[in-house]
Design a protein around this motif. Sequence first.
Motif, PDB file in Angstrom:
ATOM      1  N   THR A 267      -2.982  -9.862  -2.327  1.00  0.00           N
ATOM      2  CA  THR A 267      -3.251  -8.888  -1.860  1.00  0.00           C
ATOM      3  C   THR A 267      -2.492  -8.043  -1.596  1.00  0.00           C
ATOM      4  O   THR A 267      -2.644  -6.579  -2.221  1.00  0.00           O
ATOM      5  CB  THR A 267      -4.283  -8.340  -0.704  1.00  0.00           C
ATOM      6  OG1 THR A 267      -5.439  -9.683  -1.199  1.00  0.00           O
ATOM      7  CG2 THR A 267      -5.002  -7.223  -0.270  1.00  0.00           C
ATOM      8  N   ALA A 268      -0.952  -8.167  -1.385  1.00  0.00           N
ATOM      9  CA  ALA A 268      -0.134  -7.749  -0.909  1.00  0.00           C
ATOM     10  C   ALA A 268       0.803  -6.990  -2.126  1.00  0.00           C
ATOM     11  O   ALA A 268       1.248  -6.214  -2.568  1.00  0.00           O
ATOM     12  CB  ALA A 268       0.739  -8.289   0.227  1.00  0.00           C
ATOM     13  N   ALA A 269       0.726  -8.074  -3.007  1.00  0.00           N
ATOM     14  CA  ALA A 269       1.536  -7.890  -4.641  1.00  0.00           C
ATOM     15  C   ALA A 269       0.646  -7.306  -5.201  1.00  0.00           C
ATOM     16  O   ALA A 269       1.655  -6.296  -5.832  1.00  0.00           O
ATOM     17  CB  ALA A 269       1.402  -9.457  -5.152  1.00  0.00           C
ATOM     18  N   HIS A 270      -0.382  -7.155  -5.275  1.00  0.00           N
ATOM     19  CA  HIS A 270      -1.054  -5.846  -6.395  1.00  0.00           C
ATOM     20  C   HIS A 270      -1.568  -4.243  -5.639  1.00  0.00           C
ATOM     21  O   HIS A 270      -1.236  -3.546  -5.930  1.00  0.00           O
ATOM     22  CB  HIS A 270      -2.533  -6.364  -6.362  1.00  0.00           C
ATOM     23  CG  HIS A 270      -2.963  -7.890  -7.002  1.00  0.00           C
ATOM     24  ND1 HIS A 270      -2.436  -7.576  -8.333  1.00  0.00           N
ATOM     25  CD2 HIS A 270      -3.044  -8.423  -7.046  1.00  0.00           C
ATOM     26  CE1 HIS A 270      -2.583  -8.996  -9.079  1.00  0.00           C
ATOM     27  NE2 HIS A 270      -2.995  -9.365  -8.389  1.00  0.00           N
ATOM     28  N   ALA A 271      -0.961  -4.502  -4.370  1.00  0.00           N
ATOM     29  CA  ALA A 271      -0.632  -3.142  -3.621  1.00  0.00           C
ATOM     30  C   ALA A 271       0.332  -2.111  -3.731  1.00  0.00           C
ATOM     31  O   ALA A 271       0.035  -1.243  -4.251  1.00  0.00           O
ATOM     32  CB  ALA A 271      -1.281  -3.421  -1.408  1.00  0.00           C
ATOM     33  N   GLU A 272       0.834  -2.895  -4.591  1.00  0.00           N
ATOM     34  CA  GLU A 272       2.823  -1.892  -4.660  1.00  0.00           C
ATOM     35  C   GLU A 272       2.538  -2.028  -6.079  1.00  0.00           C
ATOM     36  O   GLU A 272       3.136  -2.853  -7.028  1.00  0.00           O
ATOM     37  CB  GLU A 272       3.638  -2.360  -4.415  1.00  0.00           C
ATOM     38  CG  GLU A 272       3.965  -2.670  -2.588  1.00  0.00           C
ATOM     39  CD  GLU A 272       5.357  -4.220  -2.452  1.00  0.00           C
ATOM     40  OE1 GLU A 272       5.873  -3.539  -2.856  1.00  0.00           O
ATOM     41  OE2 GLU A 272       5.057  -3.654  -0.625  1.00  0.00           O
ATOM     42  N   SER A 273       2.136  -1.026  -6.750  1.00  0.00           N
ATOM     43  CA  SER A 273       2.086  -1.163  -8.267  1.00  0.00           C
ATOM     44  C   SER A 273       2.908  -0.006  -8.801  1.00  0.00           C
ATOM     45  O   SER A 273       3.259   1.090  -8.498  1.00  0.00           O
ATOM     46  CB  SER A 273       0.501  -0.579  -9.183  1.00  0.00           C
ATOM     47  OG  SER A 273       0.668  -0.444  -9.617  1.00  0.00           O
ATOM     48  N   PRO A 274       3.853  -0.652 -10.331  1.00  0.00           N
ATOM     49  CA  PRO A 274       4.847   0.894 -10.797  1.00  0.00           C
ATOM     50  C   PRO A 274       4.095   1.606 -11.236  1.00  0.00           C
ATOM     51  O   PRO A 274       4.077   2.699 -11.453  1.00  0.00           O
ATOM     52  CB  PRO A 274       5.432  -0.545 -11.826  1.00  0.00           C
ATOM     53  CG  PRO A 274       4.973  -1.681 -12.130  1.00  0.00           C
ATOM     54  CD  PRO A 274       4.143  -1.760 -10.581  1.00  0.00           C
ATOM     55  N   TYR A 275       2.600   1.563 -10.879  1.00  0.00           N
ATOM     56  CA  TYR A 275       1.944   2.919 -12.353  1.00  0.00           C
ATOM     57  C   TYR A 275       1.921   4.098 -10.880  1.00  0.00           C
ATOM     58  O   TYR A 275       1.354   3.505 -10.228  1.00  0.00           O
ATOM     59  CB  TYR A 275       1.567   2.006 -13.496  1.00  0.00           C
ATOM     60  CG  TYR A 275       1.474   1.210 -13.810  1.00  0.00           C
ATOM     61  CD1 TYR A 275       3.006   1.565 -14.646  1.00  0.00           C
ATOM     62  CD2 TYR A 275       1.689  -0.804 -13.519  1.00  0.00           C
ATOM     63  CE1 TYR A 275       2.814   0.822 -16.190  1.00  0.00           C
ATOM     64  CE2 TYR A 275       1.825  -1.210 -14.735  1.00  0.00           C
ATOM     65  CZ  TYR A 275       2.700  -1.077 -16.206  1.00  0.00           C
ATOM     66  OH  TYR A 275       3.170  -2.055 -16.356  1.00  0.00           O
ATOM     67  N   PRO A 276       1.189   4.771 -12.020  1.00  0.00           N
ATOM     68  CA  PRO A 276       0.891   5.685 -10.585  1.00  0.00           C
ATOM     69  C   PRO A 276      -0.252   5.278 -10.394  1.00  0.00           C
ATOM     70  O   PRO A 276      -1.828   4.624 -11.219  1.00  0.00           O
ATOM     71  CB  PRO A 276       0.598   7.067 -11.670  1.00  0.00           C
ATOM     72  CG  PRO A 276       1.255   6.890 -12.559  1.00  0.00           C
ATOM     73  CD  PRO A 276       1.311   4.938 -13.202  1.00  0.00           C
ATOM     74  N   THR A 277      -0.689   5.493  -9.391  1.00  0.00           N
ATOM     75  CA  THR A 277      -1.946   5.511  -8.321  1.00  0.00           C
ATOM     76  C   THR A 277      -2.115   6.522  -7.584  1.00  0.00           C
ATOM     77  O   THR A 277      -1.333   7.371  -7.328  1.00  0.00           O
ATOM     78  CB  THR A 277      -2.096   4.132  -7.570  1.00  0.00           C
ATOM     79  OG1 THR A 277      -0.611   4.289  -6.438  1.00  0.00           O
ATOM     80  CG2 THR A 277      -1.576   3.356  -7.919  1.00  0.00           C
TER      81      THR A 277
END
Length: 84
Positions: A14-24
């Motif tokens: 979950t922590a790995a998916h929370a930091e996305s390099p794409y716009p959120t």
Amino acid sequence: MTKTMMAIAMLFVTAAHAESPYPTPSRDGRERIERTGTCPTGYVGKGDFCEALHQDTPRAYPVIPGKPCPSGTFRSGDACKSFR
């Protein structure tokens, strides 16, 4: 013991998916991108992120080192920003 290990593994995933390099989107609907240096025009730095000043600010994407910005975008700060 296995349930505990699975819970720990899910926490890391979950922590790995929370930091996305794409716009959120942020809670108020403005774009937010990971800060990799200077924020693009129309964005303000907030900790580890660059957040759009307005909801209609053109989208920005992180620059891939050594590559030009894709068509329809231009270099702004350390990001590629859409023309609109």
